[in-house]
Design an enzyme around this catalytic site. Structure first.
Site, PDB file in Angstrom:
ATOM      1  N   GLU A 104      -2.872  -6.153  15.668  1.00  0.00           N
ATOM      2  CA  GLU A 104      -2.432  -4.860  15.134  1.00  0.00           C
ATOM      3  C   GLU A 104      -3.574  -3.843  15.220  1.00  0.00           C
ATOM      4  OE1 GLU A 104      -1.076  -4.028  10.840  1.00  0.00           O
ATOM      5  OE2 GLU A 104       0.823  -4.159  11.937  1.00  0.00           O
ATOM      6  N   LYS A 130      10.471   1.325  12.477  1.00  0.00           N
ATOM      7  CA  LYS A 130      10.832   1.702  11.098  1.00  0.00           C
ATOM      8  C   LYS A 130      11.746   2.924  11.103  1.00  0.00           C
ATOM      9  CE  LYS A 130       6.445   0.077   9.101  1.00  0.00           C
ATOM     10  NZ  LYS A 130       5.202   0.473   8.392  1.00  0.00           N
ATOM     11  N   GLY A 161      -4.229  -2.142   5.738  1.00  0.00           N
ATOM     12  CA  GLY A 161      -3.474  -3.272   5.204  1.00  0.00           C
ATOM     13  C   GLY A 161      -4.019  -4.609   5.661  1.00  0.00           C
ATOM     14  N   ARG A 162      -4.343  -4.723   6.969  1.00  0.00           N
ATOM     15  CA  ARG A 162      -4.812  -6.001   7.510  1.00  0.00           C
ATOM     16  C   ARG A 162      -6.246  -6.316   7.117  1.00  0.00           C
ATOM     17  NH1 ARG A 162      -3.348  -2.335  11.159  1.00  0.00           N
ATOM     18  NH2 ARG A 162      -4.908  -1.347  12.520  1.00  0.00           N
ATOM     19  N   LYS A 195       0.838  -1.198   0.000  1.00  0.00           N
ATOM     20  CA  LYS A 195       0.000   0.000   0.000  1.00  0.00           C
ATOM     21  C   LYS A 195       0.881   1.260   0.000  1.00  0.00           C
ATOM     22  CE  LYS A 195      -3.512   2.232   2.910  1.00  0.00           C
ATOM     23  NZ  LYS A 195      -4.306   2.111   4.155  1.00  0.00           N
ATOM     24  N   HIS A 207      -0.479 -31.786  20.733  1.00  0.00           N
ATOM     25  CA  HIS A 207       0.799 -32.441  21.069  1.00  0.00           C
ATOM     26  C   HIS A 207       1.898 -31.419  21.235  1.00  0.00           C
ATOM     27  CE1 HIS A 207      -1.192 -36.243  20.065  1.00  0.00           C
ATOM     28  NE2 HIS A 207      -1.778 -35.520  19.125  1.00  0.00           N
ATOM     29  N   GLU A 256      11.132  -4.156   3.874  1.00  0.00           N
ATOM     30  CA  GLU A 256      11.298  -5.577   3.523  1.00  0.00           C
ATOM     31  C   GLU A 256      10.827  -5.811   2.074  1.00  0.00           C
ATOM     32  OE1 GLU A 256       9.585  -4.458   6.134  1.00  0.00           O
ATOM     33  OE2 GLU A 256      10.202  -5.480   7.977  1.00  0.00           O
TER      34      GLU A 256
END
Ligand code: F6P
Length: 523
Positions: A327, A488, A241-242, A181, A358, A187
């Site tokens: 977030e 950032k 974004g999410r 966006k 487990h 990254e």
């Protein structure tokens, strides 16, 4: 709960809700007839109805960024939806058409790469909401693939992720989707630049124009990267974004399942939106799911929420829900800017069912923590007897966990069970203490008849709205994420220090660490 479950045979009847293919069984909760009505009264007092209409109406409820929050518009663009005086449904429909046309070119093999070969490999370069939703949905709906495209995801900046993908694909038949966006996330941009260099080495300078597309709110940055204008697909500021899998960010899913099934995916979310807007709170699945979780967080001191999907296809689903929930509601300041003194967003963890039994379920059963659990169960119309056994075992396993959480095991029961196994009495008296399971631990079951695009859309939208309801009741802004900004900001200085340890402006202790690892790496 154990007593009420044994005495009251009608708990399931009373405490379950159905919406389309989804069954929400909340009978295994610490509730009686008064609880939900009282929690709904709290929701009314907090103005939930007004707040949820502000969400759908495009009001600027993301107050710290002065933005509307309109991921709901992405799946309800059949009618005009205005924000800032603009009907966003026009842009949404236009972009959807552009994406569908482009997807058709890939599917029909009329989009050719720099060496005139059609596309076979799709590489999504993105992180956070530009990765987790797309990856989870592509994984979940792989059985609905309409072609033989292969899908790859590059998210972290660890070179291993990038190289694993690079070594699996053929540059001549690969399409790279830069999903970002902001088009500044370090990254994503680092991965995109490295893959651009690798592609230019492989295919020459022209590689970019035929093998890279961008999904972004920043067209100028995408053009500057070298993306052809017709290969830039917009996402808008009013899509978090999410919450963006319904937008162009979901393009990988559109490539996988095609236009018809992607529309079915959107329709599932639409069904939940309409339910959320119209069902009375006590019969409203996202609202009840949110209220029960809030009940435990703010009245029983719970800090975490486990979400366990008894479905291999949903093995990447919980990390996606983690971002949506943590977030959004990992906040400690109210809408008015005051510090909050009560619990807000829970620590979301969990993962694939059976495997968890487990691994971490021991703590759920006998640990000191009070951790409510959402079990997600997926059924299917499996006819093959040999394989139906697997499904039955999967669902029975989830039910065994939910029952054990609720029922527990008393000292008496443990002691008698040991005697039954002919354990000597004095040893049985000792060991029985270690086998006590407290029980009285709540869980919800969200059951889907089948994992279809529509049903996946429903499941995601239910959790999106659950998070919204909790944020609204906690009076926090669920739609910004300033907490990740400082990291950032600090990054460039630390990155510089990695390169120039002597001249760096970082604190002496971190500098000492860097000097140590620099020396170590030389030996
Ligand atoms: O984690 C911060 C964040 O902004 C997320 O909200 C977002 O999904 C992710 O980074 C990626 O952002 P972008 O799509 O702008 O690259």
């Amino acid at each position: 709960m154990r007593d009420s479950f044994e005495k009251d045979k009608a708990r399931f009847e009373r405490y379950h809700l159905v919406l389309d293919d989804l069954l929400f069984d909340y009978s295994r909760n610490r509730i009686n007839e008064e609880t939900i009505p009282l929690l709904c009264q709290f929701a009314n007092e907090m103005g939930l109805d007004r707040k949820l209409r502000q969400l759908f109406n495009g009001d600027k409820i993301n107050i710290s960024e002065n933005r509307a929050v309109l991921h709901t518009a992405l799946r309800n663009a059949q009618a005009p939806i205005f924000t800032d005086g603009k009907d966003v449904s026009v842009d949404i429909n236009e972009t959807q058409k552009k994406l569908t046309n482009f997807a058709n070119q890939i599917h029909r093999k009329t989009w050719l790469g720099a060496t005139s070969k059609p596309i076979k490999h799709i590489v999504n370069i993105g992180i956070g909401g530009s990765h987790l939703g797309p990856r989870a949905c592509v994984q979940a709906l792989k059985d609905y693939a309409i072609n033989d495209l292969s899908f790859h995801f590059v998210s972290t900046v660890d070179k291993t992720n990038l190289l694993d993908v690079w070594n699996k694909i053929d540059p001549e038949t690969s399409l790279f989707i830069i999903s970002s966006k902001s088009f500044t996330t370090i990254e994503t941009m680092t991965n995109a630049e490295t893959l651009r260099s690798l592609m230019q080495e492989a295919l020459g300078e022209s590689a970019c124009s035929k093998h890279f597309i961008a999904i972004t709110a920043s067209v100028s940055k995408a053009l500057a990267f070298g993306i052809a204008p017709e290969c830039i697909f917009p996402i808008w500021e009013w899509v978090g974004g999410r919450y963006s899998v319904w937008s162009s960010i979901g393009f990988v899913l559109l490539l996988l399942i095609g236009e018809e099934q992607f529309e079915a995916f959107l329709s599932g979310a639409r069904i939940v939106d309409q339910h959320f807007l119209s069902a009375p709170f006590h019969r409203n699945i996202p609202v009840v799911l949110a209220l029960l979780s809030l009940w435990y967080l703010n009245f029983f001191g719970a800090q975490a929420q486990a979400i366990i999907a008894y479905s291999h296809l949903l093995r990447h689903f919980v990390p996606y829900l983690q971002q949506i929930d943590m977030e959004s509601n990992g906040k400690s300041v109210s809408m008015e800017g005051e510090t909050i003194s009560y619990n807000t967003g829970p620590i979301i963890f969990g993962g694939e069912g059976c495997n968890g039994q487990h691994a971490y379920h021991q703590l759920l059963h006998q640990g000191r923590h009070f951790i409510p659990v959402d079990f997600i169960l997926i059924d299917s119309s499996e006819e093959r007897v040999l394989l139906k056994r697997h499904e039955n075992l999967l669902i029975a396993s989830a039910l065994s966990q939910a029952t054990s959480l609720l029922k527990g095991k008393t000292y008496e029961e443990s002691y008698l069970a040991l005697l039954d196994k002919k354990i000597e009495q004095s040893i049985a008296k000792q060991v029985a203490h270690h086998q006590v399971i407290p029980g009285n631990k709540p869980s919800n079951i969200l059951y889907l008849k089948q994992l279809t695009p529509k049903n996946l859309g429903m499941l995601i939208a239910i959790y999106e709205h659950k998070v919204f309801v909790q944020g609204a009741l906690w009076n926090i802004n669920s739609f910004d994420q300033w907490g990740v900004e400082q990291g950032k900001q600090l990054l460039p200085t630390l990155l510089d220090a990695m390169m120039n340890v002597e001249t760096s402006a970082i604190d002496p202790n971190t500098l000492a660490f860097l000097k140590y690892i620099r020396e170590k790496s030389k030996t």
